[in-house]
Design a protein around this motif. Structure first.
Motif, PDB file in Angstrom:
ATOM      1  N   ALA A  58       0.831  -1.205   0.000  1.00  0.00           N
ATOM      2  CA  ALA A  58       0.000   0.000   0.000  1.00  0.00           C
ATOM      3  C   ALA A  58       0.866   1.256   0.000  1.00  0.00           C
ATOM      4  CB  ALA A  58      -0.935  -0.005   1.209  1.00  0.00           C
ATOM      5  N   ILE A  59       1.946   1.264   0.757  1.00  0.00           N
ATOM      6  CA  ILE A  59       2.843   2.421   0.806  1.00  0.00           C
ATOM      7  C   ILE A  59       3.492   2.651  -0.556  1.00  0.00           C
ATOM      8  CG2 ILE A  59       5.041   3.258   1.757  1.00  0.00           C
ATOM      9  CD1 ILE A  59       4.175   1.859   4.411  1.00  0.00           C
ATOM     10  N   ILE A  60       3.968   1.579  -1.181  1.00  0.00           N
ATOM     11  CA  ILE A  60       4.618   1.699  -2.493  1.00  0.00           C
ATOM     12  C   ILE A  60       3.628   2.193  -3.542  1.00  0.00           C
ATOM     13  CG2 ILE A  60       5.693   0.387  -4.366  1.00  0.00           C
ATOM     14  CD1 ILE A  60       7.008  -1.346  -2.142  1.00  0.00           C
ATOM     15  N   GLU A  61       2.427   1.635  -3.540  1.00  0.00           N
ATOM     16  CA  GLU A  61       1.419   2.056  -4.525  1.00  0.00           C
ATOM     17  C   GLU A  61       1.054   3.525  -4.314  1.00  0.00           C
ATOM     18  OE1 GLU A  61       0.383   0.412  -7.209  1.00  0.00           O
ATOM     19  OE2 GLU A  61       1.812  -1.120  -6.587  1.00  0.00           O
ATOM     20  N   HIS A  62       0.920   3.935  -3.081  1.00  0.00           N
ATOM     21  CA  HIS A  62       0.598   5.339  -2.805  1.00  0.00           C
ATOM     22  C   HIS A  62       1.752   6.252  -3.235  1.00  0.00           C
ATOM     23  CE1 HIS A  62      -1.451   8.675  -0.914  1.00  0.00           C
ATOM     24  NE2 HIS A  62      -0.308   9.016  -0.350  1.00  0.00           N
ATOM     25  N   ALA A  63       2.984   5.829  -2.978  1.00  0.00           N
ATOM     26  CA  ALA A  63       4.151   6.639  -3.341  1.00  0.00           C
ATOM     27  C   ALA A  63       4.254   6.816  -4.851  1.00  0.00           C
ATOM     28  CB  ALA A  63       5.424   5.992  -2.799  1.00  0.00           C
ATOM     29  N   ARG A  64       3.851   5.832  -5.620  1.00  0.00           N
ATOM     30  CA  ARG A  64       3.888   5.941  -7.087  1.00  0.00           C
ATOM     31  C   ARG A  64       2.949   7.016  -7.605  1.00  0.00           C
ATOM     32  NH1 ARG A  64       4.165  -0.411  -8.575  1.00  0.00           N
ATOM     33  NH2 ARG A  64       6.424  -0.585  -8.441  1.00  0.00           N
ATOM     34  N   MET A  65       1.902   7.330  -6.843  1.00  0.00           N
ATOM     35  CA  MET A  65       0.929   8.328  -7.281  1.00  0.00           C
ATOM     36  C   MET A  65       1.331   9.747  -6.884  1.00  0.00           C
ATOM     37  SD  MET A  65      -2.686   6.365  -6.641  1.00  0.00           S
ATOM     38  CE  MET A  65      -2.536   6.471  -4.872  1.00  0.00           C
ATOM     39  N   LEU A  66       2.315   9.896  -6.026  1.00  0.00           N
ATOM     40  CA  LEU A  66       2.729  11.219  -5.577  1.00  0.00           C
ATOM     41  C   LEU A  66       3.476  11.960  -6.677  1.00  0.00           C
ATOM     42  CD1 LEU A  66       4.032  10.311  -2.009  1.00  0.00           C
ATOM     43  CD2 LEU A  66       1.890  11.448  -2.593  1.00  0.00           C
ATOM     44  N   PRO A  67       3.287  13.266  -6.752  1.00  0.00           N
ATOM     45  CA  PRO A  67       4.032  14.042  -7.754  1.00  0.00           C
ATOM     46  C   PRO A  67       5.524  14.046  -7.422  1.00  0.00           C
ATOM     47  CG  PRO A  67       2.830  15.495  -6.291  1.00  0.00           C
ATOM     48  CD  PRO A  67       2.431  14.101  -5.931  1.00  0.00           C
ATOM     49  N   SER A  68       6.337  14.135  -8.450  1.00  0.00           N
ATOM     50  CA  SER A  68       7.783  14.117  -8.256  1.00  0.00           C
ATOM     51  C   SER A  68       8.409  15.390  -8.809  1.00  0.00           C
ATOM     52  CB  SER A  68       8.398  12.913  -8.963  1.00  0.00           C
ATOM     53  OG  SER A  68       9.806  12.989  -8.926  1.00  0.00           O
ATOM     54  N   PHE A  69       9.325  15.951  -8.071  1.00  0.00           N
ATOM     55  CA  PHE A  69      10.084  17.111  -8.518  1.00  0.00           C
ATOM     56  C   PHE A  69      10.940  16.759  -9.729  1.00  0.00           C
ATOM     57  CE2 PHE A  69      14.062  19.555  -8.373  1.00  0.00           C
ATOM     58  CZ  PHE A  69      13.554  20.834  -8.491  1.00  0.00           C
ATOM     59  N   TYR A  70      11.340  15.492  -9.839  1.00  0.00           N
ATOM     60  CA  TYR A  70      12.259  15.041 -10.880  1.00  0.00           C
ATOM     61  C   TYR A  70      11.561  14.503 -12.113  1.00  0.00           C
ATOM     62  CZ  TYR A  70      15.456  15.482  -7.018  1.00  0.00           C
ATOM     63  OH  TYR A  70      16.176  15.978  -5.962  1.00  0.00           O
ATOM     64  N   GLY A  71      10.250  14.668 -12.205  1.00  0.00           N
ATOM     65  CA  GLY A  71       9.530  14.202 -13.377  1.00  0.00           C
ATOM     66  C   GLY A  71       8.644  13.019 -13.048  1.00  0.00           C
ATOM     67  N   PRO A  72       8.084  12.369 -14.066  1.00  0.00           N
ATOM     68  CA  PRO A  72       7.167  11.253 -13.825  1.00  0.00           C
ATOM     69  C   PRO A  72       7.883  10.096 -13.140  1.00  0.00           C
ATOM     70  CG  PRO A  72       7.653  11.471 -16.168  1.00  0.00           C
ATOM     71  CD  PRO A  72       8.301  12.630 -15.472  1.00  0.00           C
TER      72      PRO A  72
END
Length: 72
Positions: free
Chosen positions: A21-35
């Motif tokens: 669940a943590i990994i899946e949620h982290a994948r949806m977070l915006p990134s300063f470094y791009g997609p």
């Protein structure tokens, strides 16, 4: 408690479901470094590729086999 003494708490061990669940949620977070790049973990070889680490350095981290093995 005496000065200079620290009270340590017990570590919390995340379950497999919580980690997913943590990994899946982290994948949806915006990134300063791009997609996000889902291919940064090579489970076959057990290598995690960090592109923008501390001070902008790139790193390859070898993971313990117990981290990448799939339950089954």
């Amino acid at each position: 408690m005496a000065p200079g003494r620290f009270l340590h708490s017990h570590p919390y061990i995340y379950s497999d479901v919580e980690i997913v669940a943590i990994i899946e949620h982290a994948r949806m977070l915006p990134s300063f470094y791009g997609p996000s790049r889902p291919d940064l973990l090579d489970a076959e070889s057990g290598v995690l590729h960090i592109q923008q680490g501390k001070f902008g350095k790139e790193r390859l981290l070898l993971l313990d086999p117990s981290v990448v093995q799939r339950p089954g």
